[in-house]
Design an enzyme around this catalytic site. Sequence first.
Site, PDB file in Angstrom:
ATOM      1  N   VAL A   1      26.182 -40.715  71.106  1.00  0.00           N
ATOM      2  CA  VAL A   1      26.269 -40.820  72.559  1.00  0.00           C
ATOM      3  C   VAL A   1      27.353 -41.840  72.865  1.00  0.00           C
ATOM      4  CG1 VAL A   1      25.027 -41.581  74.626  1.00  0.00           C
ATOM      5  CG2 VAL A   1      23.846 -40.217  72.875  1.00  0.00           C
TER       6      VAL A   1
ATOM      7  N   HIS B   1     -15.401 -36.120  48.677  1.00  0.00           N
ATOM      8  CA  HIS B   1     -15.124 -34.769  49.164  1.00  0.00           C
ATOM      9  C   HIS B   1     -16.012 -34.477  50.367  1.00  0.00           C
ATOM     10  CE1 HIS B   1     -14.197 -30.514  49.100  1.00  0.00           C
ATOM     11  NE2 HIS B   1     -15.497 -30.273  49.229  1.00  0.00           N
TER      12      HIS B   1
END
Length: 476
Positions: free
Chosen positions: A239, A455
């Site tokens: 820019v 788990h």
Amino acid sequence: MAEHSYDYDVLVIGAGPGGYVAAIRAAQLGLKTACAEGRATLGGTCLNVGCIPSKAMLHASEYFDAASNGTMADMGVDVTPKLNLDKMHAQRIDAVDGLTKGIEFLFKKNKVDWKKGYASFQDAHTVKVGDETVTAKDIVIATGSSVTPLPGVEVDNAKGVVVDSTGALELAKVPKKMVVIGGGVIGLELGSVWRRLGAEVTCIEFLDEILPGMDGDIRKESRKIFKKQGIEFKLSTKVTGVVVKGKKATLTFEPAAGGDAETMEADCVLVSIGRKPNTDGLGLDAIGLEINQRGQVETDHDFRTKVADENGGVWAIGDVVRGPMLAHKAEDEGIAVAENIAGETGIVNHDVIPNVVYTWPEIAGVGLTTEQAIEKMGGDKSKIKVGKFPMMANSRAKTNHEPEGFVKVIAEAESDRVLGVWAIASVAGTMIAEACVAMEFGATSEDIAYTCHAHPTHAEAMKEAAMGVQGKPIHI
Ligand code: FAD
Ligand code: NAI
């Protein structure tokens, strides 16, 4: 040795995560401690305009996004969300208020005196804070950092058209079109907030990929995910200026390598091209301390500057010194510097500092990237082994409708020692703590692979990626 009497054993300048932690630790170690802070509240950038308010907006906007993008509907929860932006801001302000007041409480509890005002050195043991002169045996510079300006682009947070991160946290309404200059952490986090709340977001990045410093695979994959979420990218683009007329901004940009300029209109432009250390007005000249080319205060391994005498000296920590500009790095340095001042051995392992981007999904890493690991091995790829496991194959992520991302474990081939871990996953920021502990203890990938993980958890993906280093994950 000359006898001196000072007002305090330790004076810390700046009450961010580096400074307030250093002050509390020094007081805990029995040192008479004060902390100078110019801001109206304690907690520094992180608590006031950084980590905390950004996470408040990220978290709230995640809910809005999940309700509006079909994620909740997919789980059988049909809702049509209505944005109450004022309330979203109110809960952000509430989070900041609670936490900054919490530091004030901790200061009182630990008997740390807050000296209100900006401090400036008179000599190596004397500082002026407002009208008060304070002397201390040891002084810690923890003044943090502020936004790097972009030449030709004037930030005006009050107006809300061209803003920095502070302004982008507080926008009074959702911009229709937002342009983010810089595809780093702030651009992606705050760009994500406003994209989720309905803005069209384009990110302009100077380099050929977003998130510099992170693992190459992670950078590429995360851009794909953000693109899918609706953020547009213009890479290798710079820019050159922004002109504001009323409530509209016109950006001019061109290829980073040079070429034809183009323009783009936006209702809001976020400038997020990095941060620079705060040393202006600190009076470093008065103590003969220079800053380096990057604007940082130089210290040795123990956070000691070159200003020292038989009575004590000047130390520095956090964003104002070298290393990543991260709150947890500043905090750890705060503890270490206080311990060093007290005559103990304060240590920070700068090789194991995690880095997290709190987007959706989160992006996290610690240690070496694949590219750095190969470089460290003299360019010989066969000297490292990489295990990768997709979140798609992780039962919890799949069940939670969070299939994007992966975990990657990089180990030295010969010793199997873990060199780096990278992850994109909904809870990658939390998962990376395991990798930090493993690396701190010098773990091998086999150590992680043979550690029992609960788990069903996202953390199992870390175990399976580690199993992948030896070529034997179970679920793919
Ligand atoms: P700071 O927090 O900057 O504190 C320095 C303090 O010193 C300031 O309060 C300042 O007012 C004061 N001060 C300066 N000069 C003087 C003086 N002369 N006298 C008295 N006081 C003075 N990091 C993370 O790890 N996780 C994140 O999620 C995260 N999110 C961020 C989001 C945003 C939008 C931004 C801007 C930053 C974020 N950061 C994050 C970075 C993090 O905020 C900084 O790394 C951290 O605050 C640095 O701590 P510090 O103590 O070194 O300095
Ligand atoms: P950054 O250094 O992360 O990213 C800046 C980006 O802007 C880079 O990709 C850079 O290549 C690009 N850039 C530089 N000049 C440019 C230009 N002229 N045009 C286009 N692109 C340009 O800096 P950012 O995002 O401003 O954040 C500052 C620091 O704050 C971070 O480095 C980080 O340390 C800290 N932070 C940490 C967070 C976290 O831990 N989750 C969140 C937010 C900030």
